[in-house]
Write a protein that holds these residues in place. Structure first.
Motif, PDB file in Angstrom:
ATOM      1  N   ARG A 198      -7.597  -0.417  -4.613  1.00 15.73           N
ATOM      2  CA  ARG A 198      -6.797  -1.299  -3.753  1.00 15.73           C
ATOM      3  C   ARG A 198      -7.610  -2.529  -3.377  1.00 15.73           C
ATOM      4  O   ARG A 198      -8.823  -2.440  -3.217  1.00 15.73           O
TER       5      ARG A 198
ATOM      6  N   GLY B 259       0.819  -1.198   0.000  1.00 19.53           N
ATOM      7  CA  GLY B 259       0.000   0.000   0.000  1.00 19.53           C
ATOM      8  C   GLY B 259       0.854   1.249   0.000  1.00 19.53           C
ATOM      9  O   GLY B 259       0.373   2.343  -0.247  1.00 19.53           O
TER      10      GLY B 259
ATOM     11  N   PHE C  36      -1.630  -6.122  -5.595  1.00 25.23           N
ATOM     12  CA  PHE C  36      -1.504  -4.665  -5.516  1.00 25.23           C
ATOM     13  C   PHE C  36      -0.860  -4.047  -6.759  1.00 25.23           C
ATOM     14  O   PHE C  36      -0.660  -2.841  -6.810  1.00 25.23           O
TER      15      PHE C  36
END
Length: 192
Positions: free
Chosen positions: A176, A97, A169
């Motif tokens: 996401r 992330g 990802f």
């Protein structure tokens, strides 16, 4: 920025600016001009602190690898708490992330950068290699605590977690993955 004005923590400001450019515009947009413009400084500032742009990029990647090492210590310290699946899923989401997906794209797209990084990371892709080591250490600690089966081969599970996480990802421009989807994938890998 006017000439002669001291800039505090120049390297960190330039690294943070490069991350913002990477996250916003992707690896192809990352140029010395884009970084210095984002940082609000003259282009010469970057070249006063780094041999060339590839040296800057290599130091950026290595700085982010060092940050991953600190996270590795924290993850290993979490062994025995929470659930193994949740701990791995949360760390995987944190890893990918962040700027890691864009960094991987940067490393794989620049031959000169990869050549420089081979001096410290002779195999694999920097960040992914260290992430694999981080997950292997954590999973070994959990196995030693009896929270994974005694025969769990963490040398195989860790790259499966990192590789699958990277695939989840990889589309940095799309939505996401939901935490539940990440958790489900991790549970599937660790159940094997």
């Amino acid at each position: 920025m006017p000439t002669g004005v001291a800039i505090r923590d120049v390297r960190e400001q330039l690294f943070d600016a490069a991350e913002r450019v990477l996250l916003r515009d992707g690896p192809n947009a990352l140029t010395s001009r884009a970084v210095t413009t984002e940082a609000g400084c003259a282009k010469g500032v970057l070249h006063r602190h780094f041999e060339d742009f590839d040296a800057f990029l290599a130091d950026l990647v290595l700085d982010r690898v060092r940050r991953l090492e600190a996270r590795s210590e924290a993850l290993c310290a979490a062994a025995g708490t929470g659930t193994v699946v949740d701990n791995v899923a949360e760390e995987l989401a944190e890893l990918f992330g962040s700027v890691a997906v864009a960094m991987v794209g940067l490393v794989t797209s620049r031959d000169a950068l990869r050549a420089r990084l081979r001096r410290t990371t002779p195999t694999g892709v920097p960040l992914l290699t260290e992430a694999t080591t981080m997950f292997a250490a954590y999973l070994a600690a959990e196995r030693d605590l009896g929270r994974l089966t005694a025969g769990a081969d963490v040398r195989m599970l860790a790259p499966a977690v990192v590789g699958t996480g990277h695939l989840l990802f990889a589309d940095r421009t799309g939505a996401r993955p939901q935490p539940g989807a990440v958790r489900e994938v991790v549970a599937g890998i660790l159940a094997g």
